[in-house]
Scaffold this active site. Structure first.
Site, PDB file in Angstrom:
ATOM      1  N   ASN A  43      19.839  29.343 -50.911  1.00  0.00           N
ATOM      2  CA  ASN A  43      21.230  28.895 -51.071  1.00  0.00           C
ATOM      3  C   ASN A  43      21.690  27.975 -49.938  1.00  0.00           C
ATOM      4  OD1 ASN A  43      21.607  30.604 -48.898  1.00  0.00           O
ATOM      5  ND2 ASN A  43      22.625  32.228 -50.067  1.00  0.00           N
ATOM      6  N   ASN A  44      20.743  27.447 -49.150  1.00  0.00           N
ATOM      7  CA  ASN A  44      21.152  26.745 -47.926  1.00  0.00           C
ATOM      8  C   ASN A  44      21.739  25.348 -48.148  1.00  0.00           C
ATOM      9  OD1 ASN A  44      20.426  28.980 -46.601  1.00  0.00           O
ATOM     10  ND2 ASN A  44      18.629  28.135 -45.585  1.00  0.00           N
ATOM     11  N   TRP A 104      38.199  25.830 -46.111  1.00  0.00           N
ATOM     12  CA  TRP A 104      38.602  24.767 -47.037  1.00  0.00           C
ATOM     13  C   TRP A 104      38.343  25.205 -48.474  1.00  0.00           C
ATOM     14  CZ3 TRP A 104      35.945  20.063 -44.146  1.00  0.00           C
ATOM     15  CH2 TRP A 104      36.628  19.848 -42.938  1.00  0.00           C
ATOM     16  N   HIS A 143      46.873  27.185 -47.274  1.00  0.00           N
ATOM     17  CA  HIS A 143      46.438  25.863 -47.724  1.00  0.00           C
ATOM     18  C   HIS A 143      45.100  25.994 -48.420  1.00  0.00           C
ATOM     19  CE1 HIS A 143      45.112  26.614 -43.511  1.00  0.00           C
ATOM     20  NE2 HIS A 143      43.943  26.397 -44.072  1.00  0.00           N
ATOM     21  N   ARG A 237      42.158  39.618 -42.797  1.00  0.00           N
ATOM     22  CA  ARG A 237      42.696  38.840 -41.690  1.00  0.00           C
ATOM     23  C   ARG A 237      43.313  37.631 -42.380  1.00  0.00           C
ATOM     24  NH1 ARG A 237      42.060  33.296 -39.875  1.00  0.00           N
ATOM     25  NH2 ARG A 237      42.130  33.232 -37.604  1.00  0.00           N
ATOM     26  N   ASP A 239      44.930  34.093 -42.533  1.00  0.00           N
ATOM     27  CA  ASP A 239      44.908  32.865 -41.753  1.00  0.00           C
ATOM     28  C   ASP A 239      46.298  32.223 -41.680  1.00  0.00           C
ATOM     29  OD1 ASP A 239      43.132  30.804 -40.519  1.00  0.00           O
ATOM     30  OD2 ASP A 239      43.929  29.541 -42.121  1.00  0.00           O
ATOM     31  N   GLU A 267      46.962  35.954 -38.337  1.00  0.00           N
ATOM     32  CA  GLU A 267      46.735  35.038 -37.216  1.00  0.00           C
ATOM     33  C   GLU A 267      48.001  34.216 -37.034  1.00  0.00           C
ATOM     34  OE1 GLU A 267      44.913  30.800 -36.068  1.00  0.00           O
ATOM     35  OE2 GLU A 267      45.574  31.357 -38.063  1.00  0.00           O
ATOM     36  N   ASP A 338      37.999  29.790 -32.536  1.00  0.00           N
ATOM     37  CA  ASP A 338      38.950  28.704 -32.301  1.00  0.00           C
ATOM     38  C   ASP A 338      39.085  28.338 -30.824  1.00  0.00           C
ATOM     39  OD1 ASP A 338      39.616  28.272 -34.964  1.00  0.00           O
ATOM     40  OD2 ASP A 338      41.098  29.874 -34.949  1.00  0.00           O
TER      41      ASP A 338
HETATM   42  C1  NOJ Z   1      43.012  29.179 -38.130  1.00  0.00           C
HETATM   43  C2  NOJ Z   1      41.559  29.456 -38.192  1.00  0.00           C
HETATM   44  O1  NOJ Z   1      41.222  30.445 -37.290  1.00  0.00           O
HETATM   45  C3  NOJ Z   1      40.898  28.143 -37.946  1.00  0.00           C
HETATM   46  O2  NOJ Z   1      39.555  28.285 -37.657  1.00  0.00           O
HETATM   47  C4  NOJ Z   1      41.164  27.291 -39.145  1.00  0.00           C
HETATM   48  O3  NOJ Z   1      40.553  26.026 -39.008  1.00  0.00           O
HETATM   49  C5  NOJ Z   1      42.660  27.098 -39.302  1.00  0.00           C
HETATM   50  N1  NOJ Z   1      43.375  28.335 -39.214  1.00  0.00           N
HETATM   51  C6  NOJ Z   1      42.990  26.459 -40.614  1.00  0.00           C
HETATM   52  O4  NOJ Z   1      42.625  27.300 -41.659  1.00  0.00           O
HETATM   53 CA    CA Z   2      21.126  31.088 -46.740  1.00  0.00          CA
END
Ligand code: NOJ
Ligand code: CA
Ligand code: CA
Length: 715
Positions: A43-44, A104, A143, A237, A239, A267, A338
């Site tokens: 699946n790479n 994304w 998003h 978690r 985002d 977050e 991050d």
């Molecule tokens: C926070 C996430 O921890 C980060 O890695 C991500 O790029 C942004 N939100 C946008 O989703």
């Molecule tokens: Ca893999």
């Protein structure tokens, strides 16, 4: 017969599927799936870099790989794994990067094919569960994917194309109350000011921003998350919570909690503990669900990784924690995907020793520790940089000193409730020495550290006279007549502890600490014995299970106008001190709440006569002469609100205007009380019963608001 007894005994030891445990007694291990372990080479591709040199391509990690490494993860003593987002991401590069990180999304009902399938996910949950570990999924409802590159915000509903950012704009309209352009997405450009309306209604770094109040989006995002909950995830978690209306998140979380006492944390990106408006918002968000302790992380890294006073750090942290209702349920971390890893950020020769101290501190402060993958094996970024270089391929080594620290303190957390639920009191601090104590009933903890020259420290301490041994290095402390003298070598860190028997019921936490009638809440604590009663807001709750340290209840229906209600445990004639539950009426819908206030300027707040509005909510000022906010409101209910003026952290001043509303998806608050009509269960009543009521009442509301403001300005 003996065989059957043995089997039954074994079955009792294995927690049943869906059994939740108290998060504070655990440690989270954060994994970026693509960078962890490749369990399936088929699946790479595409966008795969087998050399692991291009940090913006896929490197092969997947769910199967994670399953293979569960024994390794278990060896660290952790009990939750936070996996990076698993949903199906775009199939194109954007901004020179593949979506290897998972942020994304294009389809919230499917799993990314580089990572595996729903079946793989369920197997992960099951295999983790066998090892006493549960899975927390990173979920991204703010998003989808880049609006101006890649797939241009393309969105699919379990494989069926729905829209993309450019198709969506054709059907977008301007909301008359907010002045914002919206359909499935918001169409208000990129975030250009990091406050107010743009923060929540514009694109974060060009990512197509969802309009969560669109009914389709609302159901779609909820259904997507429920797929994970129904496949056995124990939490989420969430985002970028800062970029969504808290009111929508509340109604979203409440719907997820219908599946059980999930552990949901957000977050909220705020890098400093300074008492700004942003930090005030962070605390407001934390009243609904726990958050990552991002604001204090920088201070910890600087003080231990570079220079700085432990005394100053102790004061900063005490102040920071003091504003949370549940400081112990917020999440501490040192490293993340991050931010620059500690070992890269540290500017010292003794960085590794200081890393050990920082790791131990993260695991002993109030809050649930998060260990970023590779912290145990001293993983570092290429060239010492942050995103994406802080996401190297995992190096597996659980034989290190860091791994030993993690394992030891994770073990202690399971048995010492002062670590899980204790308070936080500095006994002594100067530039290089810090001693703090944490107490939960008969459990105690004393953490002592010295980053300077060797020193002897004499402390007054209210612990029974005897000898204590530190959990990490076998350091010794002898208490005699409430005093002790400790010898503290350079860069030392000691953790002394007491686990006495807790005789009276004592509540440490509620999971979740926000819920509505009929939902399950897990009470963590001690001294519960084997049976008793639980009262929520004075009403007896149905008990679903009871152990000396955990009780599972169902929230009863209450008649209250308060946001927070007391939860107490009664056992053998003793009643625990109350714990707070954020109470919601039930049947809540995310509603846009609007005040017509053309001539008001400044910050406006509303506070109302239902639990959902009992804590003041700040409103945003639109360009079209309205103030608005989003609140979860019990569908079909009439309510009233008072208006207030003032700024965060300050006293709110009543404006002496009462407005009325009737819950619908958009509620325009008006000065006339709407006629009350009994509502049938499941029925949604429209706002006004009289055709002209909204119009006349709207005009009256505007007049009243103007009058009140005029009076305030004069007086
Ligand atoms: C926070 C996430 O921890 C980060 O890695 C991500 O790029 C942004 N939100 C946008 O989703
Ligand atoms: Ca893999
Ligand atoms: Ca947003």
């Amino acid at each position: 017969m003996r065989g059957i007894t043995l089997l039954l005994a074994l079955l009792l030891l294995i927690p049943p599927v869906g059994a939740y445990s108290v998060p504070e007694r655990g440690v989270v291990y954060q994994v970026m799936v693509d960078r962890f372990y490749d369990g399936n080479e088929s699946n790479n591709g595409p966008f795969y870099d087998p050399t692991h040199t291009n940090y913006r391509l896929y490197w092969g990690g997947d769910i199967e790989g994670l399953i293979e490494k569960l024994d390794y993860i278990r060896s660290l003593g952790v009990s939750m794994i936070w996996v990076s987002p698993l949903n199906d991401n775009i199939n194109k590069m954007a901004a020179g990067s593949a979506p290897y990180h998972g942020y994304w999304t294009r389809d919230y009902k499917r799993i990314e094919e580089h990572f595996g399938t729903w079946e793989d996910f369920r197997r992960l949950v099951e295999e983790a569960r066998k090892r006493g570990i549960c899975i927390v999924v990173d979920y991204v409802p703010n998003h989808s994917n880049p609006a101006t590159d890649g797939e241009f915000g393309a969105l699919y509903d379990n494989g069926t194309f729905v829209t993309d950012y450019y198709r969506d704009i054709k059907n977008a309209t301007v909301n008359p109350y907010t002045g914002l352009k919206e359909n499935i997405y918001h169409h208000n450009g990129n975030i250009f000011a990091w406050e107010g309306i743009p923060l929540k209604y514009s694109n974060l770094f060009g990512l197509a921003d969802f309009n969560q109040l669109n009914p389709w989006v609302d159901s779609y995002l909820t259904e997507g998350a429920l797929l994970f909950a129904d496949s056995g995830a124990c939490g989420f978690r969430i985002d970028a919570v800062k970029h969504m209306e808290l009111g929508w998140l509340e109604s979203f979380y409440l719907r997820l909690y219908s599946r059980g006492p999930l552990f949901i944390y957000g977050e909220y990106y705020a890098l400093s503990p300074e008492k700004t408006d942003d930090l005030y918002e962070l605390y407001r968000y934390s009243n609904v669900s726990p958050l990552l302790n991002i604001p204090i992380r920088e201070d910890i890294i600087r003080t231990l990784g570079f220079v700085g006073s432990l005394e100053a750090l102790s004061k900063t942290l005490e102040e920071y924690y003091s504003h949370f209702v549940y400081p112990n349920k917020q999440l501490n971390f040192l490293d993340s995907h991050d931010l620059v890893r500690f070992l890269n950020a540290a500017r010292r020769k003794d960085a590794v020793e200081r890393f050990h101290m920082a790791l131990a501190l993260t695991m002993t402060l109030p809050g649930i520790p998060v260990i970023y993958y590779g912290d145990e094996s001293y993983l570092v970024s290429r060239d010492g940089k942050g995103d994406p270089y802080n996401r190297p391929m995992m190096v597996f080594d659980n034989t290190t000193e860091a791994a030993r620290i993690i394992r030891t303190l994770a073990g202690l957390r399971k048995t010492n409730d002062a670590l899980a639920f204790g308070d936080f009191k500095t006994l002594y601090a100067n530039y290089s020495v810090w001693a703090f104590e944490r107490t939960f009933g008969s459990h105690k903890l004393l953490v002592v550290m010295n980053k300077g020259s060797p020193v002897g420290l004499t402390l007054s301490i209210d612990w029974p006279d005897r000898r204590y041994e530190d959990a990490l290095y076998g350091g010794e402390m002898v208490v005699s007549n409430g005093r002790t003298t400790l010898e503290l070598p350079h860069n030392s860190f000691y953790v002394f502890h007491i686990e006495g028997e807790q005789k009276e019921p004592l509540i440490g936490s509620l999971t979740p600490y926000a819920a509505q009638p009929g939902q399950k809440v897990l009470i963590g604590g001690a001294g519960f014995g084997s049976s008793g009663r639980v009262l929520v807001g004075g009403v007896e709750a149905r008990v679903l299970s009871w152990s000396p340290i955990e009780i599972l209840i169902e929230v009863p229906e209450l008649k209250t106008e308060s946001a927070w209600v007391d939860v107490v445990v009664e056992r053998g004639g003793r009643t625990s001190a109350p714990a707070k539950l954020r109470y919601y009426s039930g049947n809540d819908v995310p509603a846009l709440v609007v005040v017509n206030a053309t001539n008001i300027t400044g910050q406006l707040w509303i506070k109302g006569d239902i639990p959902e509005l009992a804590e003041p909510r700040p409103m945003l000022r639109s360009s079209t002469g309205y103030y608005f906010t989003v609140a979860p409101l019990p569908n079909g209910t009439a309510f009233s609100v008072e208006l207030y003026a003032g700024s965060p952290w300050g006293e709110l001043e009543p404006i002496n205007v009462t407005l009325y509303g009737f819950v619908n998806s958009t509620v325009v608050l008006l000065s006339d009380e709407p006629p009350k009509q009994p509502v049938q269960p499941g029925e949604t009543k429209s706002r006004g019963q009289s055709e002209n009521w909204p119009l006349y009442a709207g005009m009256a509301a505007l007049l009243l608001v103007l009058l009140a403001v005029w009076k305030r300005k004069r007086g």
